[in-house]
Design an enzyme around this catalytic site. Structure first.
Site, mmCIF file in Angstrom:
data_model
loop_
_atom_site.group_PDB
_atom_site.id
_atom_site.type_symbol
_atom_site.label_atom_id
_atom_site.label_comp_id
_atom_site.label_asym_id
_atom_site.label_seq_id
_atom_site.Cartn_x
_atom_site.Cartn_y
_atom_site.Cartn_z
ATOM 1 N N LYS A 180 6.029 -13.766 27.098
ATOM 2 C CA LYS A 180 7.236 -13.371 26.349
ATOM 3 C C LYS A 180 7.323 -14.167 25.047
ATOM 4 O O LYS A 180 7.662 -13.620 24.002
ATOM 5 C CB LYS A 180 8.490 -13.606 27.215
ATOM 6 C CG LYS A 180 8.626 -12.596 28.356
ATOM 7 C CD LYS A 180 9.714 -12.994 29.354
ATOM 8 C CE LYS A 180 9.640 -12.102 30.595
ATOM 9 N NZ LYS A 180 10.550 -12.515 31.669
ATOM 10 N N GLN A 187 14.697 -16.988 33.754
ATOM 11 C CA GLN A 187 13.511 -16.468 34.454
ATOM 12 C C GLN A 187 13.715 -16.560 35.968
ATOM 13 O O GLN A 187 13.987 -17.633 36.500
ATOM 14 C CB GLN A 187 12.264 -17.258 34.030
ATOM 15 C CG GLN A 187 10.971 -16.704 34.575
ATOM 16 C CD GLN A 187 10.630 -15.316 34.022
ATOM 17 O OE1 GLN A 187 10.741 -15.055 32.837
ATOM 18 N NE2 GLN A 187 10.204 -14.411 34.901
ATOM 19 N N ASP A 232 18.238 -9.392 29.463
ATOM 20 C CA ASP A 232 17.602 -8.691 30.590
ATOM 21 C C ASP A 232 18.435 -7.503 31.065
ATOM 22 O O ASP A 232 17.936 -6.633 31.779
ATOM 23 C CB ASP A 232 17.393 -9.660 31.762
ATOM 24 C CG ASP A 232 16.009 -10.293 31.753
ATOM 25 O OD1 ASP A 232 15.087 -9.701 31.168
ATOM 26 O OD2 ASP A 232 15.858 -11.385 32.340
#
Ligand code: NDP
Length: 285
Positions: free
Chosen positions: A55, A99, A122
């Site tokens: 990422k 994460q 997200d």
């Protein structure tokens, strides 16, 4: 390999990244603040470290700033909430990504819900998922968004089609089911308690697998000419990256299929980049 059957997520993701790069270049040319993503990593879970590295590289390639905050897995829930609150109030940060998975002593849902909606890159917070269900698509979770972009790019018809999803997670199966219902597909969602799985998968015009088990979907589970989307990220017996689908044996039977690597994975990353830019713009206003 029959290339005509391949849904090339790598190629489509590059098209998206080119657009994102152009937008970031405009921001830079106007001498405005560059978009910033902050990733929180707890512990040093090997797969998480790889995903975070990818990422970060993707952000840097398009000109987005990405900083990673790493904490020991002994961090308490309260400490983590305090950190996220500070990031929520930091006007220099546009997007926050925690994460997953988190350590067992931390309630993931509580942590995700601490992220401000306007920084939830997200798209896992309740307001964003609620809007998705209602068909208001301001920001979508990366993987379902990426899969929908593939359907659009390849002009894959959804309305009236029977889409069967294996997997009901909050990050893939459930949001994707809602997107497909809203696109007028007929949707069946399967999971570990589903009886007669093959009977259902064999009815699928579009089969999406998000299970996390190598070679889980075999040729005998698929209808001739089905479209297959493989979300899984697994490692085979030779330690090679692979999806959920027994690709080689399934390929002759399908109309189209996403490979692993090079299918859904790059699209998830491209969607993340689009989401960062979207949040940047709403946080600027
Ligand atoms: P989860 O582990 O949260 O969900 C897996 C789902 O598979 C669950 O719903 C589970 O059922 C179901 N399942 C497990 N065994 C069976 C079975 N025997 N029959 C039918 N269903 C079964 O995983 P995620 O949704 O987070 O991820 C799924 C896979 O996709 C993983 O490999 C992950 O790494 C990958 N992934 C890939 C992404 C990408 O960008 N390519 C992004 C996100 C995930 P139950 O709910 O009953 O337990």
């Amino acid at each position: 390999m029959d290339k005509a059957k391949i849904i090339d997520g790598k190629m489509v993701s590059e098209l998206i990244k080119t657009k994102v790069t152009a937008q970031v270049s405009k921001i830079k040319a106007a001498e405005q603040r560059i978009p910033v993503l902050t990733i929180i990593q707890i512990g040093n879970h090997k797969a998480s470290s790889t995903y975070i590295k990818n990422k970060k590289i993707a952000c840097e390639k398009v000109g987005i700033n990405c900083n990673v905050l790493n904490y020991l897995d002994t961090i308490s829930e309260a400490e983590l909430i305090k950190i996220i609150d500070e990031l929520n109030n930091n006007a220099e940060i546009d997007a926050i990504l925690v994460q997953l998975p988190l350590s067992e002593h931390i309630n993931s849902e509580k942590i995700i819900n601490t992220i401000a909606t306007k920084k939830d890159v997200d798209g896992f917070t309740p307001k964003i998922l609620g809007n998705l269900m209602l068909g208001h698509y301001n920001l979508l979770p990366g993987t379902p968004k990426g899969i929908m972009a593939l359907f659009k790019h390849y002009q894959i018809q959804l309305f009236g089609q029977h889409a069967v999803i294996i997997g009901r997670s909050n990050i893939v199966g459930k949001p994707l089911a809602n997107l497909l219902i809203n696109a007028s597909a007929t949707v069946t969602v399967c999971h570990s308690q589903t009886k007669n799985l093959t009977t259902l998968t064999k009815q699928a015009d579009i089969l999406i697998s998000a299970v996390g088990k190598a070679k889980f979907v075999t040729a005998s589970m698929i209808k001739e000419n089905a479209i297959v989307i493989d979300v899984g990220i697994n490692w085979d017996e030779h330690n090679n990256l692979c999806g959920d689908v027994d690709f080689e044996n399934v390929l002759p039977k399908v109309k189209m299929i996403t490979p692993v690597p090079g299918g859904v994975g790059p699209m998830t990353i491209a969607s993340l980049l689009e989401n960062i830019l979207y949040l940047y713009h709403i946080n600027q206003t």
